[in-house]
Scaffold this active site. Sequence first.
Site, PDB file in Angstrom:
ATOM      1  N   LEU A  35       0.922  -1.055  -0.273  1.00 14.43           N
ATOM      2  CA  LEU A  35       0.168   0.778  -0.301  1.00 14.43           C
ATOM      3  C   LEU A  35       1.128   1.071   0.166  1.00 14.43           C
ATOM      4  CD1 LEU A  35      -2.981  -1.010   2.296  1.00 14.43           C
ATOM      5  CD2 LEU A  35      -2.898  -1.273   0.185  1.00 14.43           C
ATOM      6  N   ALA A  43      -0.454   4.457  -1.578  1.00 11.66           N
ATOM      7  CA  ALA A  43      -0.957   5.260  -1.879  1.00 11.66           C
ATOM      8  C   ALA A  43      -1.963   6.429  -1.228  1.00 11.66           C
ATOM      9  CB  ALA A  43      -2.847   4.772  -2.090  1.00 11.66           C
ATOM     10  N   GLY A  44      -1.053   6.359   0.129  1.00 12.26           N
ATOM     11  CA  GLY A  44      -1.398   7.284   1.506  1.00 12.26           C
ATOM     12  C   GLY A  44      -1.187   8.895   1.302  1.00 12.26           C
ATOM     13  N   ARG A 104       2.834  15.131   5.680  1.00 10.63           N
ATOM     14  CA  ARG A 104       4.170  15.586   7.280  1.00 10.63           C
ATOM     15  C   ARG A 104       5.772  15.168   6.841  1.00 10.63           C
ATOM     16  NH1 ARG A 104       2.932  11.547  12.490  1.00 10.63           N
ATOM     17  NH2 ARG A 104       1.821  10.313  11.001  1.00 10.63           N
ATOM     18  N   ASP A 142       5.257   2.146   3.504  1.00 14.55           N
ATOM     19  CA  ASP A 142       6.512   3.597   4.332  1.00 14.55           C
ATOM     20  C   ASP A 142       6.833   2.778   5.696  1.00 14.55           C
ATOM     21  OD1 ASP A 142       3.563   2.992   6.247  1.00 14.55           O
ATOM     22  OD2 ASP A 142       3.339   5.150   6.082  1.00 14.55           O
ATOM     23  N   GLU A 172      -8.439   1.044  17.282  1.00 14.18           N
ATOM     24  CA  GLU A 172      -7.428   2.133  16.315  1.00 14.18           C
ATOM     25  C   GLU A 172      -7.216   2.843  17.566  1.00 14.18           C
ATOM     26  OE1 GLU A 172      -5.990   2.430  14.020  1.00 14.18           O
ATOM     27  OE2 GLU A 172      -6.280   0.356  12.997  1.00 14.18           O
TER      28      GLU A 172
HETATM   29  C1  UD1 Z   1      -2.407   1.787  10.274  1.00 15.48           C
HETATM   30  C2  UD1 Z   1      -2.821   1.371  10.958  1.00 15.48           C
HETATM   31  C3  UD1 Z   1      -2.919   0.722  12.544  1.00 15.48           C
HETATM   32  C4  UD1 Z   1      -1.522   0.509  12.677  1.00 15.48           C
HETATM   33  C5  UD1 Z   1      -0.906   1.730  11.613  1.00 15.48           C
HETATM   34  C6  UD1 Z   1       1.073   0.921  11.656  1.00 15.48           C
HETATM   35  C7  UD1 Z   1      -5.009   1.206   9.887  1.00 15.48           C
HETATM   36  C8  UD1 Z   1      -6.491   1.658   9.910  1.00 15.48           C
HETATM   37  N1  UD1 Z   1      -4.901   1.476  10.681  1.00 15.48           N
HETATM   38  O1  UD1 Z   1      -2.213   3.058  10.993  1.00 15.48           O
HETATM   39  O2  UD1 Z   1      -3.606  -0.402  13.250  1.00 15.48           O
HETATM   40  O3  UD1 Z   1      -1.202   0.941  14.003  1.00 15.48           O
HETATM   41  O4  UD1 Z   1      -0.824   1.978  10.387  1.00 15.48           O
HETATM   42  O5  UD1 Z   1       1.633   1.989  11.355  1.00 15.48           O
HETATM   43  O6  UD1 Z   1      -4.793   0.447   9.031  1.00 15.48           O
HETATM   44  N2  UD1 Z   1      -2.859   3.858   2.331  1.00 15.48           N
HETATM   45  C9  UD1 Z   1      -3.291   4.461   1.244  1.00 15.48           C
HETATM   46  N3  UD1 Z   1      -4.467   4.341   0.913  1.00 15.48           N
HETATM   47  C10 UD1 Z   1      -5.119   5.116   2.158  1.00 15.48           C
HETATM   48  C11 UD1 Z   1      -4.622   5.215   3.511  1.00 15.48           C
HETATM   49  C12 UD1 Z   1      -3.769   4.643   3.451  1.00 15.48           C
HETATM   50  O7  UD1 Z   1      -3.082   3.585   0.162  1.00 15.48           O
HETATM   51  O8  UD1 Z   1      -6.623   5.174   1.653  1.00 15.48           O
HETATM   52  C13 UD1 Z   1      -1.803   3.548   2.658  1.00 15.48           C
HETATM   53  C14 UD1 Z   1      -0.368   4.327   3.059  1.00 15.48           C
HETATM   54  O9  UD1 Z   1       0.602   5.227   2.414  1.00 15.48           O
HETATM   55  C15 UD1 Z   1       0.681   3.682   4.399  1.00 15.48           C
HETATM   56  C16 UD1 Z   1      -0.448   3.138   4.498  1.00 15.48           C
HETATM   57  O10 UD1 Z   1      -1.669   2.370   3.971  1.00 15.48           O
HETATM   58  O11 UD1 Z   1       1.448   3.420   3.544  1.00 15.48           O
HETATM   59  C17 UD1 Z   1      -1.089   3.157   5.977  1.00 15.48           C
HETATM   60  O12 UD1 Z   1      -1.279   4.610   6.258  1.00 15.48           O
HETATM   61  P1  UD1 Z   1      -1.783   4.907   7.470  1.00 15.48           P
HETATM   62  O13 UD1 Z   1      -2.126   6.377   7.145  1.00 15.48           O
HETATM   63  O14 UD1 Z   1      -0.169   5.526   8.124  1.00 15.48           O
HETATM   64  O15 UD1 Z   1      -2.557   4.194   9.309  1.00 15.48           O
HETATM   65  P2  UD1 Z   1      -2.441   4.986   9.724  1.00 15.48           P
HETATM   66  O16 UD1 Z   1      -2.715   5.907  10.454  1.00 15.48           O
HETATM   67  O17 UD1 Z   1      -0.741   5.042  10.482  1.00 15.48           O
HETATM   68 MG    MG Z   2       1.224   5.237   9.273  1.00  9.39          MG
END
Ligand code: UD1
Ligand code: MG
Length: 452
Positions: free
Chosen positions: A10, A12-13, A17, A103, A154
């Site tokens: 994944l 796409a986030g 920051r 990441d 969460e």
């Molecule tokens: C997520 C987990 C959390 C965990 C943490 C560890 C969820 C809901 N929560 O939270 O339990 O402890 O990671 O670091 O999963 N991404 C996408 N598309 C989206 C959103 C995110 O591709 O729509 C990708 C981001 O690029 C990233 C990863 O998913 O690589 C994690 O997303 P992030 O928003 O950082 O999740 P956390 O809130 O950190």
């Molecule tokens: Mg994260």
Amino acid sequence: MKSPIAVVVLAAGASTRMRSAVPKVLHPLAGWPMLRHVLESVMRLKPARMVGVVSPGAKAVAAAFAPHPTVVQRRPLGTGDAAKAALTALEGHDGPVLVVYADTPLITTATLRRLVEACDRAKAAVGVLGFQASDPSPYGRLIVRNGGLDRIVESKEADEAERRIDFCNSGVMCLQGTLMARLLGAIRSANAKGEFYLTDAVAVARAAGHRALAVEGDEAEFQGVNSRLELARAERTLQQRLRLAAMEAGVTLIDPESVWLSADTRLAADVTVEPNVRFGPGVTVASNAEIKAFCDLEGVRIGKGARVGPFARIRPGSEVADDVHIGNFVELKATRMGRGAKANHLAYLGDSDIGAASNIGAGTIAVNYDGYGKHRTVIGAEAFIGSNSSLVAPVRVGKGANVAAGSVITEDVPPKALALGRARQVIKKGRAGPLRAKLKARAAEAKRTRQK
Ligand code: UD1
Ligand code: MG
């Protein structure tokens, strides 16, 4: 592992920051884009399929996934939605599917394998990698009951008791391929962030009577990178790992903390590295070579017993054969130095080919650039280039030739020839004194005129 696995990464986030025009997962870490570390770790599992999830228009990120395919998540609706975007690319796959975050670059293959194997053994629908967090606040908490994983909460949804749990979700999840579409399809977005949480796959699976589990790993592997500070922390952890591996392989690092390595640096046994050396990408050093203090090396193969530095800079495309000596303030760029050749002090050798056992004097410059193009300098074996010579490329100096000190060489020098390219010296006897008197008088006259 019985059935072939698939991997979803994944990426796409949003990465606000970092405050950067460069996508987060392309920021370098130990000489590689962050994403490449994740890809290397997952590819060692030899997955049958591997797909990246990227945001719309993220061309550079998709290119960094190549040759692996990517799918686009149209809107960042959460990790669950991102995983769903990968389903089309997983059609027909019925083995385990490993979901990892781009990441979280420090994850090792061994830890990923432990998760997949544990899921396989327990016939779990979902498994996650968890860790004891020193600061659990940013993470999802793992709610474990009777040895199994019940659900993931969460931080934002956790009640007080749950917030005290320090067993946290790393984000790495393994889903049974045959159930994945159904589990993801049942995830809802009625939560604090209004997102589809991938973590809810656990509760969904449990509600349907399936098993879920958590496998514990080391916090250091799960460090996420969301900011420059976290990038620096991840770099430090990775450097420690690389230094340790080098020492375990028989390399002497006199001051390990001051040596910076790239993920692909290859140092053979009995190489010695002095303090304050940076290895950029693409460096290989053979046994018994010595890299002295304050060198910066990138894209070079260094042969056995060679001595480099202190204060040398070697740039990409270079090759340094066995027993070569490169001394202080010598820069090489796309230059090959043959066996036993020496450039001991103050030289720029760019786009050059230097024959075996040649000696390059102090202050030698390979004049490789004319303002428009780069040209090569070719020096045969056993040649001697006198100090402070400019070799104006393209130019060749033949085997065994001598170039006199201070020469500007613009024409090829045949083998064994002596080339002098400088003005002839003139001696004027007794003329130093009168010259000084004249200069002194001139200076005094100028001072008088200024005072008037
Ligand atoms: C997520 C987990 C959390 C965990 C943490 C560890 C969820 C809901 N929560 O939270 O339990 O402890 O990671 O670091 O999963 N991404 C996408 N598309 C989206 C959103 C995110 O591709 O729509 C990708 C981001 O690029 C990233 C990863 O998913 O690589 C994690 O997303 P992030 O928003 O950082 O999740 P956390 O809130 O950190
Ligand atoms: Mg994260």
